[in-house]
Design a protein around this motif. Structure first.
Motif, PDB file in Angstrom:
ATOM      1  N   ILE A   1      45.503  20.276  20.478  1.00 16.62           N
ATOM      2  CA  ILE A   1      45.327  21.260  19.400  1.00 16.62           C
ATOM      3  C   ILE A   1      46.677  21.757  18.901  1.00 16.62           C
ATOM      4  O   ILE A   1      46.863  21.987  17.699  1.00 16.62           O
ATOM      5  CB  ILE A   1      44.461  22.434  19.895  1.00 16.62           C
ATOM      6  CG1 ILE A   1      43.047  21.941  20.239  1.00 16.62           C
ATOM      7  CG2 ILE A   1      44.381  23.543  18.843  1.00 16.62           C
ATOM      8  CD1 ILE A   1      42.181  22.975  20.930  1.00 16.62           C
ATOM      9  N   GLY A   2      47.649  21.913  19.816  1.00 17.93           N
ATOM     10  CA  GLY A   2      48.972  22.375  19.423  1.00 17.93           C
ATOM     11  C   GLY A   2      49.688  21.394  18.514  1.00 17.93           C
ATOM     12  O   GLY A   2      50.406  21.791  17.579  1.00 17.93           O
ATOM     13  N   THR A   3      49.524  20.102  18.787  1.00 12.41           N
ATOM     14  CA  THR A   3      50.117  19.082  17.915  1.00 12.41           C
ATOM     15  C   THR A   3      49.511  19.155  16.519  1.00 12.41           C
ATOM     16  O   THR A   3      50.212  19.081  15.502  1.00 12.41           O
ATOM     17  CB  THR A   3      49.892  17.681  18.517  1.00 12.41           C
ATOM     18  OG1 THR A   3      50.461  17.635  19.824  1.00 12.41           O
ATOM     19  CG2 THR A   3      50.531  16.615  17.646  1.00 12.41           C
ATOM     20  N   TYR A   4      48.193  19.329  16.478  1.00 12.30           N
ATOM     21  CA  TYR A   4      47.497  19.481  15.198  1.00 12.30           C
ATOM     22  C   TYR A   4      47.971  20.734  14.456  1.00 12.30           C
ATOM     23  O   TYR A   4      48.243  20.700  13.250  1.00 12.30           O
ATOM     24  CB  TYR A   4      45.990  19.535  15.459  1.00 12.30           C
ATOM     25  CG  TYR A   4      45.187  20.261  14.414  1.00 12.30           C
ATOM     26  CD1 TYR A   4      44.807  19.631  13.231  1.00 12.30           C
ATOM     27  CD2 TYR A   4      44.803  21.595  14.606  1.00 12.30           C
ATOM     28  CE1 TYR A   4      44.067  20.304  12.271  1.00 12.30           C
ATOM     29  CE2 TYR A   4      44.061  22.268  13.655  1.00 12.30           C
ATOM     30  CZ  TYR A   4      43.701  21.622  12.490  1.00 12.30           C
ATOM     31  OH  TYR A   4      42.981  22.294  11.538  1.00 12.30           O
ATOM     32  N   SER A   5      48.107  21.855  15.177  1.00 12.17           N
ATOM     33  CA  SER A   5      48.452  23.109  14.514  1.00 12.17           C
ATOM     34  C   SER A   5      49.886  23.117  13.998  1.00 12.17           C
ATOM     35  O   SER A   5      50.191  23.790  13.008  1.00 12.17           O
ATOM     36  CB  SER A   5      48.237  24.289  15.471  1.00 12.17           C
ATOM     37  OG  SER A   5      49.199  24.302  16.502  1.00 12.17           O
ATOM     38  N   SER A   6      50.785  22.392  14.657  1.00 13.86           N
ATOM     39  CA  SER A   6      52.179  22.330  14.187  1.00 13.86           C
ATOM     40  C   SER A   6      52.257  21.725  12.794  1.00 13.86           C
ATOM     41  O   SER A   6      53.089  22.124  11.974  1.00 13.86           O
ATOM     42  CB  SER A   6      53.025  21.500  15.162  1.00 13.86           C
ATOM     43  OG  SER A   6      53.064  22.101  16.431  1.00 13.86           O
ATOM     44  N   ILE A   7      51.381  20.755  12.532  1.00 12.59           N
ATOM     45  CA  ILE A   7      51.399  20.057  11.246  1.00 12.59           C
ATOM     46  C   ILE A   7      50.476  20.703  10.227  1.00 12.59           C
ATOM     47  O   ILE A   7      50.837  20.865   9.054  1.00 12.59           O
ATOM     48  CB  ILE A   7      51.002  18.576  11.448  1.00 12.59           C
ATOM     49  CG1 ILE A   7      52.018  17.882  12.352  1.00 12.59           C
ATOM     50  CG2 ILE A   7      50.875  17.846  10.122  1.00 12.59           C
ATOM     51  CD1 ILE A   7      51.633  16.470  12.737  1.00 12.59           C
ATOM     52  N   PHE A   8      49.286  21.115  10.668  1.00 10.72           N
ATOM     53  CA  PHE A   8      48.262  21.565   9.726  1.00 10.72           C
ATOM     54  C   PHE A   8      48.061  23.077   9.667  1.00 10.72           C
ATOM     55  O   PHE A   8      47.266  23.546   8.858  1.00 10.72           O
ATOM     56  CB  PHE A   8      46.917  20.904  10.058  1.00 10.72           C
ATOM     57  CG  PHE A   8      46.845  19.455   9.677  1.00 10.72           C
ATOM     58  CD1 PHE A   8      46.721  19.068   8.347  1.00 10.72           C
ATOM     59  CD2 PHE A   8      46.924  18.470  10.641  1.00 10.72           C
ATOM     60  CE1 PHE A   8      46.653  17.736   7.990  1.00 10.72           C
ATOM     61  CE2 PHE A   8      46.855  17.123  10.299  1.00 10.72           C
ATOM     62  CZ  PHE A   8      46.723  16.759   8.971  1.00 10.72           C
ATOM     63  N   VAL A   9      48.752  23.835  10.551  1.00  4.87           N
ATOM     64  CA  VAL A   9      48.587  25.286  10.533  1.00  4.87           C
ATOM     65  C   VAL A   9      49.923  25.988  10.307  1.00  4.87           C
ATOM     66  O   VAL A   9      50.075  26.737   9.335  1.00  4.87           O
ATOM     67  CB  VAL A   9      47.937  25.797  11.840  1.00  4.87           C
ATOM     68  CG1 VAL A   9      47.851  27.327  11.838  1.00  4.87           C
ATOM     69  CG2 VAL A   9      46.548  25.190  12.022  1.00  4.87           C
ATOM     70  N   ALA A  10      50.900  25.748  11.182  1.00  4.29           N
ATOM     71  CA  ALA A  10      52.157  26.505  11.135  1.00  4.29           C
ATOM     72  C   ALA A  10      52.911  26.276   9.824  1.00  4.29           C
ATOM     73  O   ALA A  10      53.203  27.224   9.083  1.00  4.29           O
ATOM     74  CB  ALA A  10      53.030  26.136  12.334  1.00  4.29           C
TER      75      ALA A  10
END
Length: 311
Positions: free
Chosen positions: A279-288
């Motif tokens: 989830i953290g890998t996803y959030s670095s690209i799609f959230v942060a």
């Protein structure tokens, strides 16, 4: 080593779909937390845990029946091999008294299958409450430290978005623990101190991955106009994509092996770290990064990054 060469994914263009997915993931987890709650281990709820090992294979229902007949209430689950079981109970007496009760029950009713009390762990209610608050303070302190670090290194917009992404990751994993807690005997997903350690690991990994993307944005955004920010953000995330997948994939593979072979004692920790990194890998690209882009777009202000020229 690079997996992808010259990718051109429109990450910013898909950010609204990602936001919707994140909201659904968070909402389902928060609803489960409100309705079902968490499956706390003895670290945070208090009580006693007894690890029992038998000489011969025995069904968990037979062991549970013996404890019920002896009047010892609690939850029982298989622990690793078929011959080992973990019994959790809220017992107000001494550990020696509990050991005598459990041993006496099995000696009387299972004479043909000798057993061994491997260990007994006991935590009082006041200690459990202190541990819970200490764990929460440690987690909040780490988030404040991350906010200050990224704020000093970049600027407050980047720092705030990074911390929001960390909250997104931790709350998502917490929601999964609520949704799946207690459903599987091989993986009870109890909240204990090891899971707090997993959350701190997730926070550290998530912000590290996010800072890599932020660094690439800072390198490319110097002297650029706000109208070019969407292109710069997309190019920066595409350029770091190969590194992100290689790093995350290597760690995920290691944690998956740990989850499969390390045994039930740390299976919850391995599950939390695996989901958190994914989830953290996803959030670095799609959230942060998209949150920073939207903040800049709505505020219509240029970026003032440390070490970069004012755009």
């Amino acid at each position: 080593m690079r997996i992808f060469h010259k990718t051109n994914f429109d990450f910013i263009g898909f950010r609204k779909i990602a936001y919707a997915f994140s909201l659904i993931l968070l909402a389902s987890g928060l609803i489960s937390l409100a309705v079902k709650g968490l499956n706390y281990g003895i670290d945070f709820r208090g009580g006693s845990e007894v690890l029992i090992r038998f000489d011969k294979n025995i069904d968990v229902s037979a062991v549970r029946a013996v404890l019920d007949e002896a009047g010892i209430s609690g939850s029982l689950k298989q622990y690793g091999l078929d011959r080992s079981f973990l019994f959790s109970t809220v017992f107000s007496g001494e550990t020696n008294e509990l050991k005598s009760l459990v041993s006496g029950a099995f000696d009387t009713r299972l004479k043909n299958n000798p057993h061994e009390i491997v260990r007994i762990d006991a935590v009082g209610p006041s200690i459990a409450s202190d541990l819970k608050w200490s764990a929460l303070k440690a987690l909040l302190a780490s988030l404040v430290a991350i906010l200050l670090y990224v704020g000093i290194r970049f600027e407050i917009k980047f720092a705030t978005a990074g911390v929001i992404a960390i909250f997104h990751d931790i709350l998502s994993v917490l929601g999964l623990f609520s949704l799946l807690g207690g459903l599987f005997d091989f993986m009870p997903l109890e909240m204990d101190q090891s899971i707090i350690a997993a959350f701190l690991t997730i926070a550290g990994y998530s912000i590290t991955d996010t800072v890599v993307v932020y660094d690439r944005i800072r390198e490319r955004i110097r002297g650029q106009k706000p109208a070019d920010y969407e292109r710069i953000f997309n190019e920066s995330m595409n350029q770091t994509l190969s590194r992100t997948i290689i790093t995350s994939g290597t760690v995920l593979l290691s944690v998956f092996v740990l989850f499969i072979f390390a045994g039930p004692a740390i299976r919850g920790f391995a599950f939390a770290v695996f989901c958190g990194i994914l989830i953290g890998t996803y959030s670095s690209i799609f959230v942060a990064a998209p949150l920073v882009f939207d903040w800049l777009r709505l505020s219509k202000t240029p970026v003032h990054l440390r070490g970069s020229k004012v755009s």
